[in-house]
Design a protein around this motif. Structure first.
Motif, PDB file in Angstrom:
ATOM      1  N   VAL A 152       0.835  -1.105   0.098  1.00 36.21           N
ATOM      2  CA  VAL A 152      -0.011  -0.071   0.053  1.00 36.21           C
ATOM      3  C   VAL A 152       1.039   1.160  -0.081  1.00 36.21           C
ATOM      4  CG1 VAL A 152      -1.870   1.444   1.365  1.00 36.21           C
ATOM      5  CG2 VAL A 152      -1.939  -1.299   1.039  1.00 36.21           C
ATOM      6  N   SER A 153       0.774   2.273  -0.892  1.00 36.01           N
ATOM      7  CA  SER A 153       1.817   3.458  -0.956  1.00 36.01           C
ATOM      8  C   SER A 153       1.270   4.261  -0.255  1.00 36.01           C
ATOM      9  CB  SER A 153       1.765   3.915  -2.523  1.00 36.01           C
ATOM     10  OG  SER A 153       2.346   2.736  -3.477  1.00 36.01           O
ATOM     11  N   VAL A 154       1.959   4.759   0.573  1.00 39.70           N
ATOM     12  CA  VAL A 154       1.738   6.225   1.199  1.00 39.70           C
ATOM     13  C   VAL A 154       2.187   7.577   0.749  1.00 39.70           C
ATOM     14  CG1 VAL A 154       1.286   4.975   3.651  1.00 39.70           C
ATOM     15  CG2 VAL A 154       3.674   5.765   2.901  1.00 39.70           C
ATOM     16  N   ALA A 155       3.138   7.356  -0.142  1.00 36.57           N
ATOM     17  CA  ALA A 155       3.554   8.592  -0.999  1.00 36.57           C
ATOM     18  C   ALA A 155       4.255   8.151  -2.183  1.00 36.57           C
ATOM     19  CB  ALA A 155       4.794   9.344  -0.133  1.00 36.57           C
ATOM     20  N   TYR A 156       4.105   8.861  -3.270  1.00 35.75           N
ATOM     21  CA  TYR A 156       4.754   8.748  -4.656  1.00 35.75           C
ATOM     22  C   TYR A 156       5.808   9.860  -4.747  1.00 35.75           C
ATOM     23  CZ  TYR A 156       0.810   5.789  -5.430  1.00 35.75           C
ATOM     24  OH  TYR A 156      -0.037   4.872  -5.311  1.00 35.75           O
ATOM     25  N   SER A 157       7.181   9.585  -5.516  1.00 34.78           N
ATOM     26  CA  SER A 157       7.886  10.501  -6.008  1.00 34.78           C
ATOM     27  C   SER A 157       7.605  11.281  -7.020  1.00 34.78           C
ATOM     28  CB  SER A 157       9.365   9.792  -6.269  1.00 34.78           C
ATOM     29  OG  SER A 157      10.211  10.497  -6.720  1.00 34.78           O
ATOM     30  N   ASN A 158       7.499  12.398  -7.256  1.00 36.73           N
ATOM     31  CA  ASN A 158       7.274  13.561  -8.352  1.00 36.73           C
ATOM     32  C   ASN A 158       8.349  14.092  -9.156  1.00 36.73           C
ATOM     33  OD1 ASN A 158       7.674  15.696  -6.966  1.00 36.73           O
ATOM     34  ND2 ASN A 158       5.863  15.693  -5.943  1.00 36.73           N
ATOM     35  N   THR A 159       9.653  13.639  -8.806  1.00 36.53           N
ATOM     36  CA  THR A 159      11.010  14.141  -9.292  1.00 36.53           C
ATOM     37  C   THR A 159      11.892  13.175  -9.082  1.00 36.53           C
ATOM     38  OG1 THR A 159      12.069  16.144  -9.470  1.00 36.53           O
ATOM     39  CG2 THR A 159      11.697  15.550  -7.040  1.00 36.53           C
ATOM     40  N   ALA A 160      12.997  13.427  -9.775  1.00 43.01           N
ATOM     41  CA  ALA A 160      14.226  12.623  -9.513  1.00 43.01           C
ATOM     42  C   ALA A 160      15.031  13.206  -8.603  1.00 43.01           C
ATOM     43  CB  ALA A 160      15.085  12.750 -10.927  1.00 43.01           C
TER      44      ALA A 160
END
Length: 208
Positions: A152-160
């Protein structure tokens, strides 16, 4: 999954994967957590710890989910087939028992921060039943049968960028894992236009 080394860097999760474009929607089966207050509490603890880490999209309670099995884009799957697959899944999942799933702790992966989920076996049994429901209607089920790891994901990366800030923030969370009672899977109509997985529920298939 907890034995996987933390990555050194993270990448943008929201690149447009094949077939996806703004406004397009996708049928997929998920386990959702709208009524799981313990899961919400744990996710809130992680959101608080990650609030100052740059480059992350934090998942609100309403969009917490465990991805199970894709079906196809809504402009490629007929309403007749979607309904028939949902009905087949309702019949098949009724034969499986509800179960408890332990979520946490969270770990860092290259594109997201995930709550581990265990035991995996009953989740795999639900996924197998969903794939069987699809093949009740179609010759084959989409997506590989192997390689599935529940989370279950609690956060996603939006940048490198470097993974260390996120990993350090996770290390400071002292909350214990929580138990969620899994009683159903849902066929949803999924979008990802706003750096978040958002959906409407198409069908609900209860366990047991």
């Amino acid at each position: 999954m907890t034995d996987t080394p933390a990555p050194a860097t993270m990448a943008d999760h929201w690149w447009w994967r094949p077939g996806w474009r703004p406004g397009r929607r996708f049928y997929t089966w998920h386990i959702t957590f709208a009524a799981s207050t313990d899961v919400h509490r744990l996710a809130a603890d992680y959101r608080q710890a990650l609030a100052d880490v740059p480059g992350l999209d934090l998942v609100p309670d309403q969009w917490l989910h465990l991805t199970m099995q894709g079906l196809g884009f809504t402009d490629e799957v007929s309403e007749t087939d979607a309904r028939a697959i949902a009905d087949a899944a309702i019949r098949r999942l009724a034969k499986l028992p509800a179960f408890d799933l332990v979520l946490g702790p969270a770990i860092t992966t290259p594109e997201a921060l995930l709550l581990t989920a265990r035991p995996a076996e009953p989740v795999h049994a639900v996924r197998l039943a969903l794939r069987s429901a699809i093949t009740d209607v179609w010759p084959t089920a989409p997506e590989p049968a192997d390689g599935f790891r529940p989370h279950v994901s609690v956060a996603y990366s939006n940048t490198a960028g470097p993974a260390r800030p996120a990993s350090d923030a996770l290390a400071g969370v002292t909350s214990h894992p929580v138990t969620a009672r899994i009683t159903a899977a849902e066929l949803i109509v999924l979008g990802r236009d706003r750096h978040m997985y958002e959906w409407d529920t198409y069908a609900h298939a209860s366990l047991g």
